[in-house]
Design an enzyme around this catalytic site. Structure first.
Site, PDB file in Angstrom:
ATOM      1  N   ASP A 180     -31.206 -34.543 -32.711  1.00 39.47           N
ATOM      2  CA  ASP A 180     -30.139 -33.779 -32.060  1.00 39.47           C
ATOM      3  C   ASP A 180     -30.761 -32.729 -31.157  1.00 39.47           C
ATOM      4  O   ASP A 180     -31.875 -32.255 -31.406  1.00 39.47           O
ATOM      5  CB  ASP A 180     -29.253 -33.082 -33.093  1.00 39.47           C
ATOM      6  CG  ASP A 180     -28.092 -33.945 -33.539  1.00 39.47           C
ATOM      7  OD1 ASP A 180     -27.207 -34.194 -32.713  1.00 39.47           O
ATOM      8  OD2 ASP A 180     -28.085 -34.374 -34.713  1.00 39.47           O
ATOM      9  N   CYS A 208     -46.211 -31.963 -19.151  1.00 40.99           N
ATOM     10  CA  CYS A 208     -46.912 -31.130 -20.136  1.00 40.99           C
ATOM     11  C   CYS A 208     -47.365 -29.803 -19.544  1.00 40.99           C
ATOM     12  O   CYS A 208     -47.791 -28.905 -20.272  1.00 40.99           O
ATOM     13  CB  CYS A 208     -48.114 -31.896 -20.715  1.00 40.99           C
ATOM     14  SG  CYS A 208     -47.657 -32.874 -22.157  1.00 40.99           S
ATOM     15  N   LYS A 232     -45.585 -26.712 -21.014  1.00 38.02           N
ATOM     16  CA  LYS A 232     -45.783 -26.291 -22.395  1.00 38.02           C
ATOM     17  C   LYS A 232     -46.206 -24.826 -22.461  1.00 38.02           C
ATOM     18  O   LYS A 232     -46.761 -24.274 -21.510  1.00 38.02           O
ATOM     19  CB  LYS A 232     -46.866 -27.162 -23.058  1.00 38.02           C
ATOM     20  CG  LYS A 232     -46.452 -28.608 -23.281  1.00 38.02           C
ATOM     21  CD  LYS A 232     -47.573 -29.433 -23.891  1.00 38.02           C
ATOM     22  CE  LYS A 232     -47.881 -28.999 -25.306  1.00 38.02           C
ATOM     23  NZ  LYS A 232     -48.817 -29.929 -25.972  1.00 38.02           N
ATOM     24  N   ASP A 255     -20.019 -37.637 -39.946  1.00 32.85           N
ATOM     25  CA  ASP A 255     -19.851 -36.203 -39.706  1.00 32.85           C
ATOM     26  C   ASP A 255     -19.218 -36.011 -38.342  1.00 32.85           C
ATOM     27  O   ASP A 255     -19.462 -36.766 -37.397  1.00 32.85           O
ATOM     28  CB  ASP A 255     -21.174 -35.446 -39.838  1.00 32.85           C
ATOM     29  CG  ASP A 255     -22.233 -35.895 -38.841  1.00 32.85           C
ATOM     30  OD1 ASP A 255     -22.239 -37.082 -38.466  1.00 32.85           O
ATOM     31  OD2 ASP A 255     -23.067 -35.059 -38.454  1.00 32.85           O
TER      32      ASP A 255
END
Length: 756
Positions: free
Chosen positions: A474, A424, A427, A635
């Site tokens: 994704d 973190c 970030k 797809d």
């Protein structure tokens, strides 16, 4: 794209791909300023080099030889290209306004956009169709090509009458070239040249006037001198001579090469403009009253001494413009003054690879033979274009080092501290994120109880009790330099999983990794990417409910999407009916295109074609095929066409079914076959083949059948329908905009992959 690790701290935005801006781009990359990011914005991928357009119209040059491929140039130089129409600029806020997309911020900008002729008045839509303006050149070329097709096809007994209005250099050249082509091909047409002066091109160059008049007479081009074209009516072109007498003549087409007009957004943006609307610049090419906004080329009014509209000025302004932009950022040198030459030399095409000199002063070139002059002009033009054309490889190179020169100066502060933490600690600061999110207009959704701006640890949503929940995720690295379009395509790609299962998208969360930059740049990048994400989510009636940001080596994006589907409407991958036809809804080839684009080897038009397809949602196709007896739907993405087809076989548990693919029926993007032949494959393509090699015949390989293994980003749907429904299904898809859908094979009654 920023292909090095230097933090970005300032933005230079080039508005338009004109001759001056192209030079600025190339020179600043060859002698870079550390921390400076360059973005070129243009509504056309290919920008014409005006000096070679007459030769192109005559058939002496190919399209690529006389156009700057802006997307390819930017890719080779590692800078950003945004294809968008500029509609305004706000110098106070330092924002570029674009059509149908968010504003783009700048620290310094340079305007070098195109111009258009002043339009003739027309009385109806039918009359307007007869008018063909010579500017902008890109639009004129399309009209010209249609005119040539019409002339070839015409079989009437009466000659088609074509008029060229305006006898400046471009009008005279167009008249001569058009009549030359008509005579060469025995087309039944005549050309007239209409102009409001006694002289051709220039009142001062008497020698050039005589030679041009002789050429026009030899070609049997009728010349209307001292004649003004007033307006185009349904019954013809209204002309008025120097005695004030009016007449109407009917022309099949009217090509207008009249006095230039400036883009209207100059005035609408409050820029200082001349009486005819061109942006005023001072001796340093700075827009008057501005210190961070430059302009060059035909679109300017050079206040120290107004100039003719000639491409040669833009070429000569390039070096001064680059120096002054560099001085703006570094503050190390004084601004240079642009000193235009008093008399501009023009070489005018007058026939079969012949040219003549036009200049208001004496020139030794006047004594050259027209054919020799053409050779001189051709050499000058080709050398200039070669400076800006990416090197083309006959085959994909094994090793390619496109290292750019190292900066000798930098804008990055000496006390810059990079974020090198993990977890973190990588970030972005809350303030950076909050300021970006506050600029986004996020639609409300009654199903979202707590969302992205509520600051909770989780989003809280409530959907129907009678539907199933679909979830997918994704992630990929940036593959294009336009952050807004990256956000759009990444979102379409992620939502496609929902549509492939027959669902409706409901919510999305976004993960963003940004490269090293200062807070201002990172806020701008978040805004651009998230605007693209939000654009597609809004179109899809889905809500943005949360996300995460961090800093890393390069820009990357991930999306976690949630949808819902009624139990009876779920589309599964499994094939169930032998004899069913396999339908693919989008062309194949994005993997190869962007593998070539990474090396600046893909034509910009080919990249545009792929991006347009990737932006097309699979939602439309899904909604249409649900009314047919679909069995097996997925797809096409990273595993390639055959990889996903194999998954459809693997899901079948009741009976042994396979697929037969007609390789020649697979739709490909234009130019992809050539890229395959040169060896351009995405890095995962060979692995896609190896994953299936055990179940494939020995003659099937990635080299022989590359379209089977090419990974797709935001690819189409692959599904099967009964043979008696195929024609109706394709018709419905085509009528609703899924125009590339086609049958590529069928389901067979044995567990096997057959490629024919």
């Amino acid at each position: 794209m920023n292909k090095n690790s230097t933090p970005i701290v300032s933005d230079l935005v080039l508005l338009g791909g004109g001759h001056a801006n192209i030079q600025v781009l190339k020179m600043l990359v060859m002698n870079p300023i550390g921390g400076l990011r360059i973005t070129l914005i243009s509504d056309q991928t290919h920008s014409p080099y005006s000096g070679m357009i007459p030769g192109y119209l005559a058939g002496y040059y190919s399209y690529e030889e006389c156009h700057f491929d802006l997307r390819r140039i930017c890719e080779e130089l590692g800078q950003r290209f945004i294809k968008a129409k500029i509609i305004g600029i706000d110098p106070q806020r330092k924002k570029i306004q674009l059509e149908n997309r968010p504003e783009v911020s700048y620290d310094c900008a340079s305007i070098n956009v195109g111009i258009a002729p002043q339009s003739l008045e027309n009385s109806s839509a039918e009359a307007a169709l007869k008018l063909i303006p010579l500017k902008p050149i890109s639009r004129f070329i399309a009209h010209w090509e249609r005119l040539i097709v019409d002339l070839k096809a015409y079989k009437g007994s009466e000659s088609l009458q074509i008029a060229v209005v305006g006898a400046g250099a471009s009008g005279v050249e167009i008249s001569i070239i058009l009549k030359m082509l008509i005579d060469q091909h025995n087309w039944n047409a005549e050309v007239s040249l209409i102009h409001r002066h006694e002289f051709l091109v220039s009142a001062k160059d008497i020698s050039a006037q005589r030679r041009l008049s002789k050429t026009l007479e030899e070609l049997d081009i009728k010349v209307f001198k001292n004649t003004q074209a007033l307006k185009e009516q349904e019954n013809g072109l209204v002309l008025k001579d120097d005695k004030g007498l009016a007449q109407t003549k009917d022309f099949y087409r009217v090509l207008t090469a009249t006095q230039a007009a400036a883009p209207q957004w100059f005035t609408h943006s409050g820029l200082p403009v001349s009486p005819d609307g061109f942006v005023k610049v001072n001796k340093n090419l700075l827009v008057e009253n501005e210190h961070d906004l430059f302009a060059a080329g035909d679109c300017i009014h050079f206040s120290p001494s107004p100039l003719k509209k000639a491409g040669v000025y833009a070429v000569r302004q390039g070096m001064v413009l680059e120096h002054n932009i560099r001085a703006f950022f570094t503050g190390k040198t004084a601004l240079k003054t642009f000193h235009p030459k008093k008399n501009v030399l023009s070489l005018i095409t007058i026939g079969e690879r012949k040219a003549l000199v036009h200049q208001d002063s004496a020139s030794i070139l006047r004594w050259m033979w027209p054919s020799l002059l053409w050779t001189v002009k051709d050499g000058i033009d080709r050398r200039f274009m070669k400076r800006f054309q990416a090197k083309t490889f006959s085959v994909k190179p094994r090793h390619f080092d496109n290292a750019m020169p190292m900066p000798k100066t930098t804008l990055v502060p000496e006390d810059w501290e990079s974020n090198t933490c993990g977890g973190c600690g990588s970030k972005l600061a809350a303030s950076t994120l909050t300021l970006s999110l506050n600029k986004l207009d996020i639609p409300t959704d009654d199903a979202v109880l707590l969302g992205v701006k509520d600051g909770e640890d989780c989003a809280l949503t409530r959907f129907s009790e009678h539907t199933l929940c679909l979830q997918s995720i994704d992630q990929f690295r940036s593959f294009i330099s336009d952050p807004y379009m990256l956000g759009q395509i990444a979102t379409q790609h992620a939502l496609s999983d929902i549509y492939a299962m027959g669902g409706v998208a409901k919510t999305a969360q976004v993960g963003l990794t940004l490269g090293a930059a200062n807070k201002k740049i990172q806020q701008e990048d978040i805004f651009q990417v998230m605007s693209g994400v939000l654009d597609i989510l809004t179109q899809s009636a889905a809500s943005l409910v949360g996300g995460h940001t961090g800093e890393g080596a390069e820009l990357a994006i991930s999306l976690a999407v949630q949808g819902e589907v009624a139990p009876e409407q779920v589309l599964r991958k499994q094939l169930t009916q032998p004899g069913n036809r396999l339908i693919l809804t989008k062309p194949i080839g994005t993997g190869a295109i962007f593998a070539a684009n990474m090396l600046a080897q893909a034509n910009g038009k080919l990249v545009d074609q792929a991006l347009s397809s990737m932006l097309q949602s699979n939602k439309t196709a899904m909604e249409i095929i649900k009314s047919f007896s679909v069995s097996g739907c997925t797809d096409i993405t990273g595993f390639g066409l055959l990889g996903h087809a194999f998954e459809m076989m693997g899901k079948n548990t009741g009976q042994a079914l396979g697929v037969k693919i007609d390789y020649k029926a697979i739709p490909l993007f234009d130019g992809v076959d050539e890229l395959f032949a040169k060896g351009y494959y995405a890095s995962i393509a060979e692995e896609n083949y190896r994953s299936l090699s055990a179940v494939l015949d020995a003659e099937i390989s990635n080299q022989k059948f590359p379209a089977l293994f090419d990974p797709q980003t935001s690819g189409g749907l692959l599904f099967s329908v009964p043979s008696d429904q195929t024609e109706a299904c394709l018709k419905a898809l085509h009528q609703n905009g899924v125009t590339k859908a086609c049958v590529i094979g069928e389901v067979i009654d044995r567990r096997e992959i057959v490629v024919i």
